[in-house]
Write an enzyme that holds these catalytic residues in place. Structure first.
Site, PDB file in Angstrom:
ATOM      1  N   SER A 240       0.167 -35.870  20.008  1.00 29.00           N
ATOM      2  CA  SER A 240       0.617 -34.765  19.139  1.00 29.00           C
ATOM      3  C   SER A 240       0.698 -35.206  17.681  1.00 29.00           C
ATOM      4  O   SER A 240       0.199 -34.507  16.783  1.00 29.00           O
ATOM      5  CB  SER A 240       1.960 -34.210  19.611  1.00 29.00           C
ATOM      6  OG  SER A 240       2.904 -35.232  19.783  1.00 29.00           O
ATOM      7  N   HIS A 317       4.056 -45.477  30.066  1.00 29.42           N
ATOM      8  CA  HIS A 317       3.903 -45.161  28.640  1.00 29.42           C
ATOM      9  C   HIS A 317       2.786 -46.016  28.053  1.00 29.42           C
ATOM     10  O   HIS A 317       2.567 -47.145  28.491  1.00 29.42           O
ATOM     11  CB  HIS A 317       5.210 -45.409  27.871  1.00 29.42           C
ATOM     12  CG  HIS A 317       5.264 -44.687  26.574  1.00 29.42           C
ATOM     13  ND1 HIS A 317       4.755 -45.211  25.413  1.00 29.42           N
ATOM     14  CD2 HIS A 317       5.718 -43.446  26.268  1.00 29.42           C
ATOM     15  CE1 HIS A 317       4.920 -44.330  24.443  1.00 29.42           C
ATOM     16  NE2 HIS A 317       5.492 -43.253  24.926  1.00 29.42           N
ATOM     17  N   ARG A 326      15.133 -42.891  24.911  1.00 22.95           N
ATOM     18  CA  ARG A 326      15.340 -41.434  24.953  1.00 22.95           C
ATOM     19  C   ARG A 326      15.745 -41.010  26.367  1.00 22.95           C
ATOM     20  O   ARG A 326      16.488 -40.062  26.555  1.00 22.95           O
ATOM     21  CB  ARG A 326      14.066 -40.703  24.507  1.00 22.95           C
ATOM     22  CG  ARG A 326      13.623 -41.068  23.094  1.00 22.95           C
ATOM     23  CD  ARG A 326      12.263 -40.489  22.761  1.00 22.95           C
ATOM     24  NE  ARG A 326      11.215 -40.975  23.640  1.00 22.95           N
ATOM     25  CZ  ARG A 326       9.944 -40.571  23.601  1.00 22.95           C
ATOM     26  NH1 ARG A 326       9.575 -39.663  22.724  1.00 22.95           N
ATOM     27  NH2 ARG A 326       9.053 -41.067  24.430  1.00 22.95           N
ATOM     28  N   ASP A 372      10.424 -37.836  29.416  1.00 28.79           N
ATOM     29  CA  ASP A 372      10.207 -36.621  30.200  1.00 28.79           C
ATOM     30  C   ASP A 372      10.813 -36.685  31.604  1.00 28.79           C
ATOM     31  O   ASP A 372      10.921 -35.659  32.276  1.00 28.79           O
ATOM     32  CB  ASP A 372       8.703 -36.339  30.311  1.00 28.79           C
ATOM     33  CG  ASP A 372       8.074 -36.170  28.954  1.00 28.79           C
ATOM     34  OD1 ASP A 372       8.642 -35.438  28.136  1.00 28.79           O
ATOM     35  OD2 ASP A 372       7.015 -36.767  28.692  1.00 28.79           O
TER      36      ASP A 372
HETATM   37  N1  CMX Z   1       1.948 -43.149  37.915  1.00 25.29           N
HETATM   38  C1  CMX Z   1       0.824 -43.614  38.504  1.00 25.29           C
HETATM   39  N2  CMX Z   1      -0.123 -44.315  37.859  1.00 25.29           N
HETATM   40  C2  CMX Z   1       0.127 -44.568  36.555  1.00 25.29           C
HETATM   41  C3  CMX Z   1       1.280 -44.166  35.902  1.00 25.29           C
HETATM   42  C4  CMX Z   1       2.215 -43.402  36.636  1.00 25.29           C
HETATM   43  N3  CMX Z   1       3.337 -42.911  36.069  1.00 25.29           N
HETATM   44  N4  CMX Z   1       1.236 -44.573  34.622  1.00 25.29           N
HETATM   45  C5  CMX Z   1       0.060 -45.222  34.495  1.00 25.29           C
HETATM   46  N5  CMX Z   1      -0.610 -45.211  35.648  1.00 25.29           N
HETATM   47  C6  CMX Z   1      -1.966 -45.708  35.902  1.00 25.29           C
HETATM   48  C7  CMX Z   1      -2.937 -44.999  34.984  1.00 25.29           C
HETATM   49  O1  CMX Z   1      -3.289 -43.699  35.472  1.00 25.29           O
HETATM   50  C8  CMX Z   1      -4.072 -45.981  34.928  1.00 25.29           C
HETATM   51  O2  CMX Z   1      -4.808 -45.822  36.113  1.00 25.29           O
HETATM   52  P1  CMX Z   1      -6.417 -46.039  36.135  1.00 25.29           P
HETATM   53  O3  CMX Z   1      -6.629 -47.471  35.810  1.00 25.29           O
HETATM   54  O4  CMX Z   1      -6.793 -45.656  37.526  1.00 25.29           O
HETATM   55  O5  CMX Z   1      -6.975 -45.106  35.087  1.00 25.29           O
HETATM   56  C9  CMX Z   1      -3.349 -47.322  34.984  1.00 25.29           C
HETATM   57  O6  CMX Z   1      -2.057 -47.056  35.542  1.00 25.29           O
HETATM   58  C10 CMX Z   1      -3.171 -47.965  33.622  1.00 25.29           C
HETATM   59  O7  CMX Z   1      -2.528 -47.063  32.770  1.00 25.29           O
HETATM   60  P2  CMX Z   1      -1.556 -47.589  31.597  1.00 25.29           P
HETATM   61  O8  CMX Z   1      -2.375 -48.437  30.684  1.00 25.29           O
HETATM   62  O9  CMX Z   1      -0.322 -48.160  32.161  1.00 25.29           O
HETATM   63  O10 CMX Z   1      -1.126 -46.229  30.908  1.00 25.29           O
HETATM   64  P3  CMX Z   1      -1.908 -45.388  29.800  1.00 25.29           P
HETATM   65  O11 CMX Z   1      -1.555 -45.955  28.454  1.00 25.29           O
HETATM   66  O12 CMX Z   1      -3.338 -45.240  30.120  1.00 25.29           O
HETATM   67  O13 CMX Z   1      -1.230 -43.962  29.982  1.00 25.29           O
HETATM   68  C11 CMX Z   1       0.552 -42.476  30.395  1.00 25.29           C
HETATM   69  C12 CMX Z   1       0.095 -43.700  29.618  1.00 25.29           C
HETATM   70  C13 CMX Z   1       1.891 -42.028  29.833  1.00 25.29           C
HETATM   71  C14 CMX Z   1      -0.463 -41.363  30.167  1.00 25.29           C
HETATM   72  C15 CMX Z   1       0.677 -42.833  31.887  1.00 25.29           C
HETATM   73  O14 CMX Z   1       1.674 -43.804  32.058  1.00 25.29           O
HETATM   74  C16 CMX Z   1       0.954 -41.628  32.778  1.00 25.29           C
HETATM   75  O15 CMX Z   1       0.018 -40.946  33.181  1.00 25.29           O
HETATM   76  N6  CMX Z   1       2.285 -41.341  33.064  1.00 25.29           N
HETATM   77  C17 CMX Z   1       2.633 -40.139  33.796  1.00 25.29           C
HETATM   78  C18 CMX Z   1       2.595 -38.925  32.875  1.00 25.29           C
HETATM   79  C19 CMX Z   1       3.733 -38.982  31.882  1.00 25.29           C
HETATM   80  O16 CMX Z   1       4.881 -39.190  32.213  1.00 25.29           O
HETATM   81  N7  CMX Z   1       3.396 -38.714  30.598  1.00 25.29           N
HETATM   82  C20 CMX Z   1       4.399 -38.603  29.526  1.00 25.29           C
HETATM   83  C21 CMX Z   1       4.423 -39.781  28.567  1.00 25.29           C
HETATM   84  C22 CMX Z   1       5.447 -39.585  27.466  1.00 25.29           C
HETATM   85  C23 CMX Z   1       5.039 -38.461  26.568  1.00 25.29           C
HETATM   86  O17 CMX Z   1       4.024 -38.565  25.852  1.00 25.29           O
HETATM   87  O18 CMX Z   1       5.699 -37.409  26.587  1.00 25.29           O
END
Ligand code: CMX
Length: 437
Positions: A240, A317, A326, A372
């Site tokens: 964002s 994250h 938070r 969240d």
């Molecule tokens: N559950 C399951 N798998 C997860 C995970 C979770 N909560 N968080 C990360 N992973 C996985 C990723 O999908 C990724 O998988 P692949 O290798 O198969 O693609 C792997 O772990 C590595 O990811 P990462 O480097 O740890 O995380 P990213 O920086 O790529 O992504 C985020 C960060 C937030 C998108 C991810 O942790 C996620 O999808 N979390 C769940 C959604 C969420 O809560 N989003 C809100 C974040 C805060 C906000 O912006 O509001």
């Protein structure tokens, strides 16, 4: 000129030579290198944005202008009898770097009240949406519609000097921020309360007035203040904030930029995760038939989610590597105000089991909860059970930080953003060349 605007002007005058000197005398100093992994992998960790408004440390979490969130909550002035500070004070801090006095916060609250009236056509645009629309689509459009109000656009076309761009950006920003609670509560009333709405109260602060328009008694005013403040900023690289900055860099006005950032926030990996958490929790409540699950039952549910190829919403994250402060702040609020709430109990057991499961799962770099994981539970407790709406609230908060950034972007003359892309073939050649060395 208002107190806040004068203070901001003084700060801008002092800051500009620092940026100019860095570009002129040190512009070729290398601060980072880009790997193939980063170019393909969403530029993770790449140092290529500048902001002085907030900084995110992976271990410690966010600091607003150097202050941790607990410090922000301790230092900012509070309305009489309130547990949480004025949202207006957070704007003052983010914009100027200074903790405002009671009088300075009262002045900002007054400014907001003068600017809060929404043009008639915005209600009509909201009314025109089908009732099955997602609130974030309506929210983004309502903001976009007000592009025609932009003071910056008018000044730009009248030939304003570049040095003064920040001034109409400031005016647009305050005009927009003051209207967001009214837009949000109107969308809520239209979608979920048959259009029955409560008129805003010009004598209340932003958080108090939002709670009043939602028709929810205390301590929902404090919930709103807390919610808007903790979501305000998370440095510049998140989707964002980055979208707001990117769109603004082409001199699009505040309305165009904030509408765009709202669209980025509406993705489930970013702000929409607060809605996803509640959807997921409701599924669990349904499966448990409303009883408090055991740790084993929750573990099974978490594994089932992971094994079906989905993420655990509210966990992980891109930058943080510890529990999000938070999350902790909201947890503390829950322990004080909704200790016996069923969903809070679920959330707390999840906090005990999910990190170990994510570690065992072995993918997520950060197994800890983010903002969240907890915010929707509080909304649900106070009667806002339409979880599709939750990201709108995130959007109100986030607009504060992004408008502050947009004003400073213009003040410091940050240029059009335009990174360079390469092709896959180029990367393959670079990889081969590096292997042969
Ligand atoms: N559950 C399951 N798998 C997860 C995970 C979770 N909560 N968080 C990360 N992973 C996985 C990723 O999908 C990724 O998988 P692949 O290798 O198969 O693609 C792997 O772990 C590595 O990811 P990462 O480097 O740890 O995380 P990213 O920086 O790529 O992504 C985020 C960060 C937030 C998108 C991810 O942790 C996620 O999808 N979390 C769940 C959604 C969420 O809560 N989003 C809100 C974040 C805060 C906000 O912006 O509001």
């Amino acid at each position: 000129m208002s107190n806040l605007k004068q203070k901001l002007k003084d700060k801008i005058d002092l800051w500009r030579p620092r940026t100019a000197k860095l570009i002129k005398e040190h512009g070729d100093v290398v601060i980072d290198q880009v790997t193939i992994g980063q170019a393909i992998g969403g530029m993770r960790g790449l140092k290529s944005l500048v902001t002085d408004i907030s900084y995110l440390d992976p271990q410690e979490g966010i600091r607003y202008r150097g202050y941790t969130l607990p410090e922000v909550f301790e230092k900012l002035p509070k309305p009489t009898g309130a547990e949480m500070p004025y949202v207006e004070g957070a704007l003052y801090l983010l914009l100027t770097g200074d903790i405002p006095t009671d009088k300075e916060v009262a002045d900002v609250a007054d400014e907001f009240n003068k600017r809060r009236i929404l043009p008639r056509y915005v209600y009509e645009v909201i009314d025109a949406f089908p009732s099955v629309s997602h609130p974030m689509a309506i929210f983004s459009t309502a903001i976009l519609t007000m592009h025609r109000e932009s003071f910056f656009s008018k000044k730009y076309h009248a030939g304003i000097n570049k040095n003064d761009y920040w001034d109409p950006m400031y005016e647009d920003s305050l005009n927009l921020l003051a209207k967001l609670p009214e837009i949000a509560s109107y969308i809520y009333a239209k979608l979920y309360r048959d259009g029955n709405r409560i008129q805003s109260n010009p004598n209340m602060d932003m958080g108090g007035n939002y709670a009043h328009m939602m028709g929810i008694p205390k301590p929902y005013d404090d919930v709103s203040r807390m919610h808007f403040i903790i979501h305000a900023d998370h440095e510049s690289g998140n989707v964002s904030a980055h979208t707001g900055h990117l769109v603004g860099s082409s001199l699009s006005d505040v309305y165009l930029s904030i509408s765009a950032m709202i669209n980025g926030l509406a993705g489930p990996l970013h702000g929409l995760a607060n809605q996803e958490v509640l959807r997921w929790l409701q599924d669990l409540v349904h499966r448990m038939d409303g009883k408090v699950p055991t740790r084993e039952e929750i573990k099974q549910f978490v594994w089932d989610t992971l094994n079906s190829g989905q993420v655990i919403p509210g966990y992980g994250h891109a930058v943080l590597r510890k529990t999000d402060p938070r999350y902790s702040l909201q947890r503390e609020f829950c322990l004080n105000h909704l200790k016996d709430d069923l969903l809070f109990k679920y959330t707390d057991i999840l906090y005990q089991v999910v990190p170990d499961i994510l570690k065992e799962h072995g993918k997520a770099k950060n197994p800890w909860p983010n903002v969240d994981a907890q915010s929707g539970v509080i909304q649900w407790h106070y009667g806002v059970t339409e979880y599709d709406f939750y990201t709108v609230l995130f959007g109100i908060g986030r607009s504060i930080g992004i408008t502050a950034n947009l004003i400073w972007d213009r003040a410091l003359g940050y240029p059009l953003e335009r990174p360079k892309s390469v092709t896959t073939e180029m990367l393959e050649k670079m990889a081969m060349k590096s292997k042969m060395k």
